[in-house]
Design a protein around this motif. Structure first.
Motif, PDB file in Angstrom:
ATOM      1  N   GLY A   3      -7.440  17.915  34.637  1.00 17.45           N
ATOM      2  CA  GLY A   3      -5.926  18.051  34.918  1.00 17.45           C
ATOM      3  C   GLY A   3      -5.297  17.127  35.793  1.00 17.45           C
ATOM      4  O   GLY A   3      -5.789  16.253  36.182  1.00 17.45           O
ATOM      5  N   VAL A   4      -4.119  17.425  36.363  1.00 19.10           N
ATOM      6  CA  VAL A   4      -3.345  16.615  37.258  1.00 19.10           C
ATOM      7  C   VAL A   4      -4.069  16.828  38.593  1.00 19.10           C
ATOM      8  O   VAL A   4      -4.268  17.971  39.076  1.00 19.10           O
ATOM      9  CB  VAL A   4      -2.007  16.976  37.217  1.00 19.10           C
ATOM     10  CG1 VAL A   4      -1.135  16.260  38.209  1.00 19.10           C
ATOM     11  CG2 VAL A   4      -1.227  17.003  35.926  1.00 19.10           C
ATOM     12  N   ALA A   5      -4.561  15.693  39.272  1.00 22.21           N
ATOM     13  CA  ALA A   5      -4.947  15.659  40.504  1.00 22.21           C
ATOM     14  C   ALA A   5      -3.852  15.033  41.651  1.00 22.21           C
ATOM     15  O   ALA A   5      -3.226  14.357  41.321  1.00 22.21           O
ATOM     16  CB  ALA A   5      -6.072  14.788  40.656  1.00 22.21           C
ATOM     17  N   GLN A   6      -3.896  15.833  42.706  1.00 21.79           N
ATOM     18  CA  GLN A   6      -3.083  15.283  43.792  1.00 21.79           C
ATOM     19  C   GLN A   6      -3.809  15.578  45.003  1.00 21.79           C
ATOM     20  O   GLN A   6      -4.685  16.250  45.155  1.00 21.79           O
ATOM     21  CB  GLN A   6      -2.000  16.551  43.927  1.00 21.79           C
ATOM     22  CG  GLN A   6      -0.874  16.587  42.716  1.00 21.79           C
ATOM     23  CD  GLN A   6       0.306  17.511  43.299  1.00 21.79           C
ATOM     24  OE1 GLN A   6       0.433  18.458  42.549  1.00 21.79           O
ATOM     25  NE2 GLN A   6       1.223  17.145  43.895  1.00 21.79           N
ATOM     26  N   SER A   7      -3.312  14.489  45.990  1.00 22.39           N
ATOM     27  CA  SER A   7      -4.095  14.561  47.420  1.00 22.39           C
ATOM     28  C   SER A   7      -2.966  13.962  48.385  1.00 22.39           C
ATOM     29  O   SER A   7      -2.090  13.245  47.885  1.00 22.39           O
ATOM     30  CB  SER A   7      -5.268  13.750  47.328  1.00 22.39           C
ATOM     31  OG  SER A   7      -5.006  12.460  47.152  1.00 22.39           O
ATOM     32  N   PRO A   8      -3.150  14.349  49.568  1.00 26.21           N
ATOM     33  CA  PRO A   8      -3.918  15.350  50.090  1.00 26.21           C
ATOM     34  C   PRO A   8      -3.526  16.739  49.679  1.00 26.21           C
ATOM     35  O   PRO A   8      -2.569  16.805  49.233  1.00 26.21           O
ATOM     36  CB  PRO A   8      -4.003  15.136  51.582  1.00 26.21           C
ATOM     37  CG  PRO A   8      -2.386  14.932  51.844  1.00 26.21           C
ATOM     38  CD  PRO A   8      -2.202  14.112  50.694  1.00 26.21           C
ATOM     39  N   ASN A  24      -2.441  11.715  40.277  1.00 28.19           N
ATOM     40  CA  ASN A  24      -3.131  11.218  39.008  1.00 28.19           C
ATOM     41  C   ASN A  24      -2.760  11.980  37.956  1.00 28.19           C
ATOM     42  O   ASN A  24      -3.296  13.252  37.866  1.00 28.19           O
ATOM     43  CB  ASN A  24      -4.572  10.856  39.459  1.00 28.19           C
ATOM     44  CG  ASN A  24      -5.311  10.260  38.222  1.00 28.19           C
ATOM     45  OD1 ASN A  24      -6.032  10.574  37.681  1.00 28.19           O
ATOM     46  ND2 ASN A  24      -4.674   8.975  37.687  1.00 28.19           N
ATOM     47  N   PRO A  25      -2.019  11.448  37.068  1.00 31.12           N
ATOM     48  CA  PRO A  25      -1.517  12.611  36.073  1.00 31.12           C
ATOM     49  C   PRO A  25      -2.626  12.760  34.928  1.00 31.12           C
ATOM     50  O   PRO A  25      -3.769  11.951  34.863  1.00 31.12           O
ATOM     51  CB  PRO A  25      -0.552  12.026  35.028  1.00 31.12           C
ATOM     52  CG  PRO A  25      -0.650  10.401  35.425  1.00 31.12           C
ATOM     53  CD  PRO A  25      -1.246  10.516  36.783  1.00 31.12           C
ATOM     54  N   ILE A  26      -2.575  13.449  33.933  1.00 28.87           N
ATOM     55  CA  ILE A  26      -3.586  13.696  32.818  1.00 28.87           C
ATOM     56  C   ILE A  26      -3.513  12.333  32.037  1.00 28.87           C
ATOM     57  O   ILE A  26      -2.487  11.800  31.730  1.00 28.87           O
ATOM     58  CB  ILE A  26      -3.219  15.040  31.889  1.00 28.87           C
ATOM     59  CG1 ILE A  26      -3.483  16.111  32.540  1.00 28.87           C
ATOM     60  CG2 ILE A  26      -3.835  14.973  30.567  1.00 28.87           C
ATOM     61  CD1 ILE A  26      -3.107  17.570  32.120  1.00 28.87           C
ATOM     62  N   SER A  27      -4.609  11.970  31.586  1.00 22.66           N
ATOM     63  CA  SER A  27      -4.925  10.716  30.862  1.00 22.66           C
ATOM     64  C   SER A  27      -3.964  10.790  29.638  1.00 22.66           C
ATOM     65  O   SER A  27      -4.228  11.747  28.950  1.00 22.66           O
ATOM     66  CB  SER A  27      -6.467  10.757  30.718  1.00 22.66           C
ATOM     67  OG  SER A  27      -6.526   9.506  29.684  1.00 22.66           O
ATOM     68  N   GLY A  28      -3.160   9.807  29.590  1.00 21.19           N
ATOM     69  CA  GLY A  28      -2.496   9.598  28.180  1.00 21.19           C
ATOM     70  C   GLY A  28      -0.952  10.362  28.406  1.00 21.19           C
ATOM     71  O   GLY A  28      -0.162  10.119  27.546  1.00 21.19           O
ATOM     72  N   HIS A  29      -0.725  10.836  29.740  1.00 24.52           N
ATOM     73  CA  HIS A  29       0.642  11.623  29.654  1.00 24.52           C
ATOM     74  C   HIS A  29       1.336  10.553  30.402  1.00 24.52           C
ATOM     75  O   HIS A  29       1.216   9.972  31.424  1.00 24.52           O
ATOM     76  CB  HIS A  29       0.505  12.493  30.742  1.00 24.52           C
ATOM     77  CG  HIS A  29      -0.209  13.867  30.130  1.00 24.52           C
ATOM     78  ND1 HIS A  29       0.294  15.088  30.601  1.00 24.52           N
ATOM     79  CD2 HIS A  29      -0.712  14.037  28.781  1.00 24.52           C
ATOM     80  CE1 HIS A  29      -0.281  15.927  29.716  1.00 24.52           C
ATOM     81  NE2 HIS A  29      -0.705  15.508  28.642  1.00 24.52           N
ATOM     82  N   ALA A  30       2.570   9.964  29.550  1.00 28.08           N
ATOM     83  CA  ALA A  30       3.211   8.798  29.939  1.00 28.08           C
ATOM     84  C   ALA A  30       4.335   9.470  30.838  1.00 28.08           C
ATOM     85  O   ALA A  30       4.931   8.685  31.597  1.00 28.08           O
ATOM     86  CB  ALA A  30       3.979   8.225  28.864  1.00 28.08           C
ATOM     87  N   THR A  31       4.754  10.889  30.923  1.00 30.41           N
ATOM     88  CA  THR A  31       5.987  11.204  31.818  1.00 30.41           C
ATOM     89  C   THR A  31       5.405  11.842  32.918  1.00 30.41           C
ATOM     90  O   THR A  31       4.471  12.821  32.677  1.00 30.41           O
ATOM     91  CB  THR A  31       6.494  12.257  30.755  1.00 30.41           C
ATOM     92  OG1 THR A  31       7.046  11.401  29.610  1.00 30.41           O
ATOM     93  CG2 THR A  31       7.943  12.546  31.663  1.00 30.41           C
ATOM     94  N   LEU A  91       4.935  19.405  44.126  1.00 29.56           N
ATOM     95  CA  LEU A  91       4.129  19.473  43.202  1.00 29.56           C
ATOM     96  C   LEU A  91       4.337  18.114  42.117  1.00 29.56           C
ATOM     97  O   LEU A  91       5.556  17.784  41.931  1.00 29.56           O
ATOM     98  CB  LEU A  91       4.643  20.732  42.214  1.00 29.56           C
ATOM     99  CG  LEU A  91       4.199  21.933  42.999  1.00 29.56           C
ATOM    100  CD1 LEU A  91       5.291  22.984  42.404  1.00 29.56           C
ATOM    101  CD2 LEU A  91       2.834  22.483  42.570  1.00 29.56           C
ATOM    102  N   CYS A  92       3.216  17.762  41.408  1.00 28.79           N
ATOM    103  CA  CYS A  92       3.265  16.787  40.638  1.00 28.79           C
ATOM    104  C   CYS A  92       3.039  17.306  39.242  1.00 28.79           C
ATOM    105  O   CYS A  92       2.145  18.140  39.101  1.00 28.79           O
ATOM    106  CB  CYS A  92       2.309  15.557  40.854  1.00 28.79           C
ATOM    107  SG  CYS A  92       2.321  14.054  39.728  1.00 28.79           S
ATOM    108  N   ALA A  93       3.753  16.961  38.145  1.00 25.72           N
ATOM    109  CA  ALA A  93       3.385  17.340  36.834  1.00 25.72           C
ATOM    110  C   ALA A  93       3.566  16.246  35.640  1.00 25.72           C
ATOM    111  O   ALA A  93       4.038  15.261  36.169  1.00 25.72           O
ATOM    112  CB  ALA A  93       4.639  18.519  36.416  1.00 25.72           C
ATOM    113  N   SER A  94       2.811  16.269  34.790  1.00 24.26           N
ATOM    114  CA  SER A  94       2.739  15.432  33.632  1.00 24.26           C
ATOM    115  C   SER A  94       2.929  15.888  32.205  1.00 24.26           C
ATOM    116  O   SER A  94       2.636  17.063  31.954  1.00 24.26           O
ATOM    117  CB  SER A  94       1.483  14.329  33.640  1.00 24.26           C
ATOM    118  OG  SER A  94       0.365  15.062  33.474  1.00 24.26           O
ATOM    119  N   SER A  95       3.411  15.119  31.469  1.00 26.52           N
ATOM    120  CA  SER A  95       3.516  15.542  29.871  1.00 26.52           C
ATOM    121  C   SER A  95       3.370  14.383  29.151  1.00 26.52           C
ATOM    122  O   SER A  95       3.611  13.299  29.247  1.00 26.52           O
ATOM    123  CB  SER A  95       4.801  16.239  29.582  1.00 26.52           C
ATOM    124  OG  SER A  95       5.786  15.425  29.758  1.00 26.52           O
TER     125      SER A  95
END
Lengths: 114, 114
Positions: A3-8, A24-31, A91-95
């Protein structure tokens, strides 16, 4: 699939200090999106990237907040200097490109500014 | 200016009964609506969505109803289960051809009583 990783996950700082968050977004998610969620409120979009370009930063307080997404993968969000009202969950999100309606969120970074 | 409103901060429902979560919006340009579910210390996860061309969308135990004239949508969960206890966010977006952004409500905390 990771999934989407965040730190700290948690950060406590004093006002006027600086702080940085990593995503660090999900691999392949450009947005990639950064949201601010203040206690008792819903997430509010701060900035949206597509690859390493900014799509929307209209709600980013640019006098103190900055964000970058070098190489179009990882992203950092910085606050300098922090104010008390910046206490929130970031929060970080990706799509996938074009699938803005299916955003995957990370666990967030809880920031407390004293 | 809260464009998406969830007027009930909390809701308690007996296990097995129906949970109904409500959401109102003011922006008539919104044409896509989503519900997200959030557990403590985790990011929101997408639950169900509906386009403005529909008035109902169903996915298993979850159904979303949209009343465009009233600018109101609701999420029905039948039957409610203990694992449904979470904070539910309503979100909305208007079509902007790749630049869509989500506007979230303030959330409703649902507690399912065993």
């Amino acid at each position: 699939e990771a999934g989407v990783a965040q730190s700290p996950r948690y950060k406590i700082i004093e006002k006027r200090q600086s702080v940085a968050f990593w995503c660090n977004p999900i691999s392949g998610h450009a947005t990639l999106y950064w949201y601010q969620q203040i206690l008792g409120q819903g997430p509010k979009l701060l900035i949206q990237f597509q690859n390493n370009g900014v799509v929307d930063d209209s709600q980013l307080p640019k006098d103190r907040f900055s964000a970058e997404r070098l190489k179009g993968v990882d992203s950092t969000l910085k606050i300098q200097p922090a104010k008390l009202e910046d206490s929130a969950v970031y929060l970080c999100a990706s799509s996938l490109v074009g699938l803005w309606e299916t955003q995957y969120f990370g666990p967030g970074t809880r920031l407390l500014v004293l | 200016d809260q464009q998406v409103k969830q007027n009930s901060p909390s809701l308690s429902v007996q296990e097995g009964r129906i949970s109904i979560l409500n959401c109102d919006y003011t922006n008539s340009m919104f044409d896509y609506f989503l519900w997200y579910k959030k557990y403590p210390a985790e990011g929101p996860t997408f639950l169900i969505s509906i386009s403005s061309i529909k008035d109902k969308n169903e996915d298993g135990r979850f159904t979303v109803f949209l009343n465009k004239s009233a600018k109101h949508l609701s999420l029905h969960i039948v039957p409610s289960q203990p694992g449904d206890s979470a904070v539910y966010f309503c979100a909305a977006s208007e079509r902007d051809f790749g630049n869509e952004k989500l506007t979230f409500g303030t959330g409703t905390r649902l507690t399912i009583i065993p």
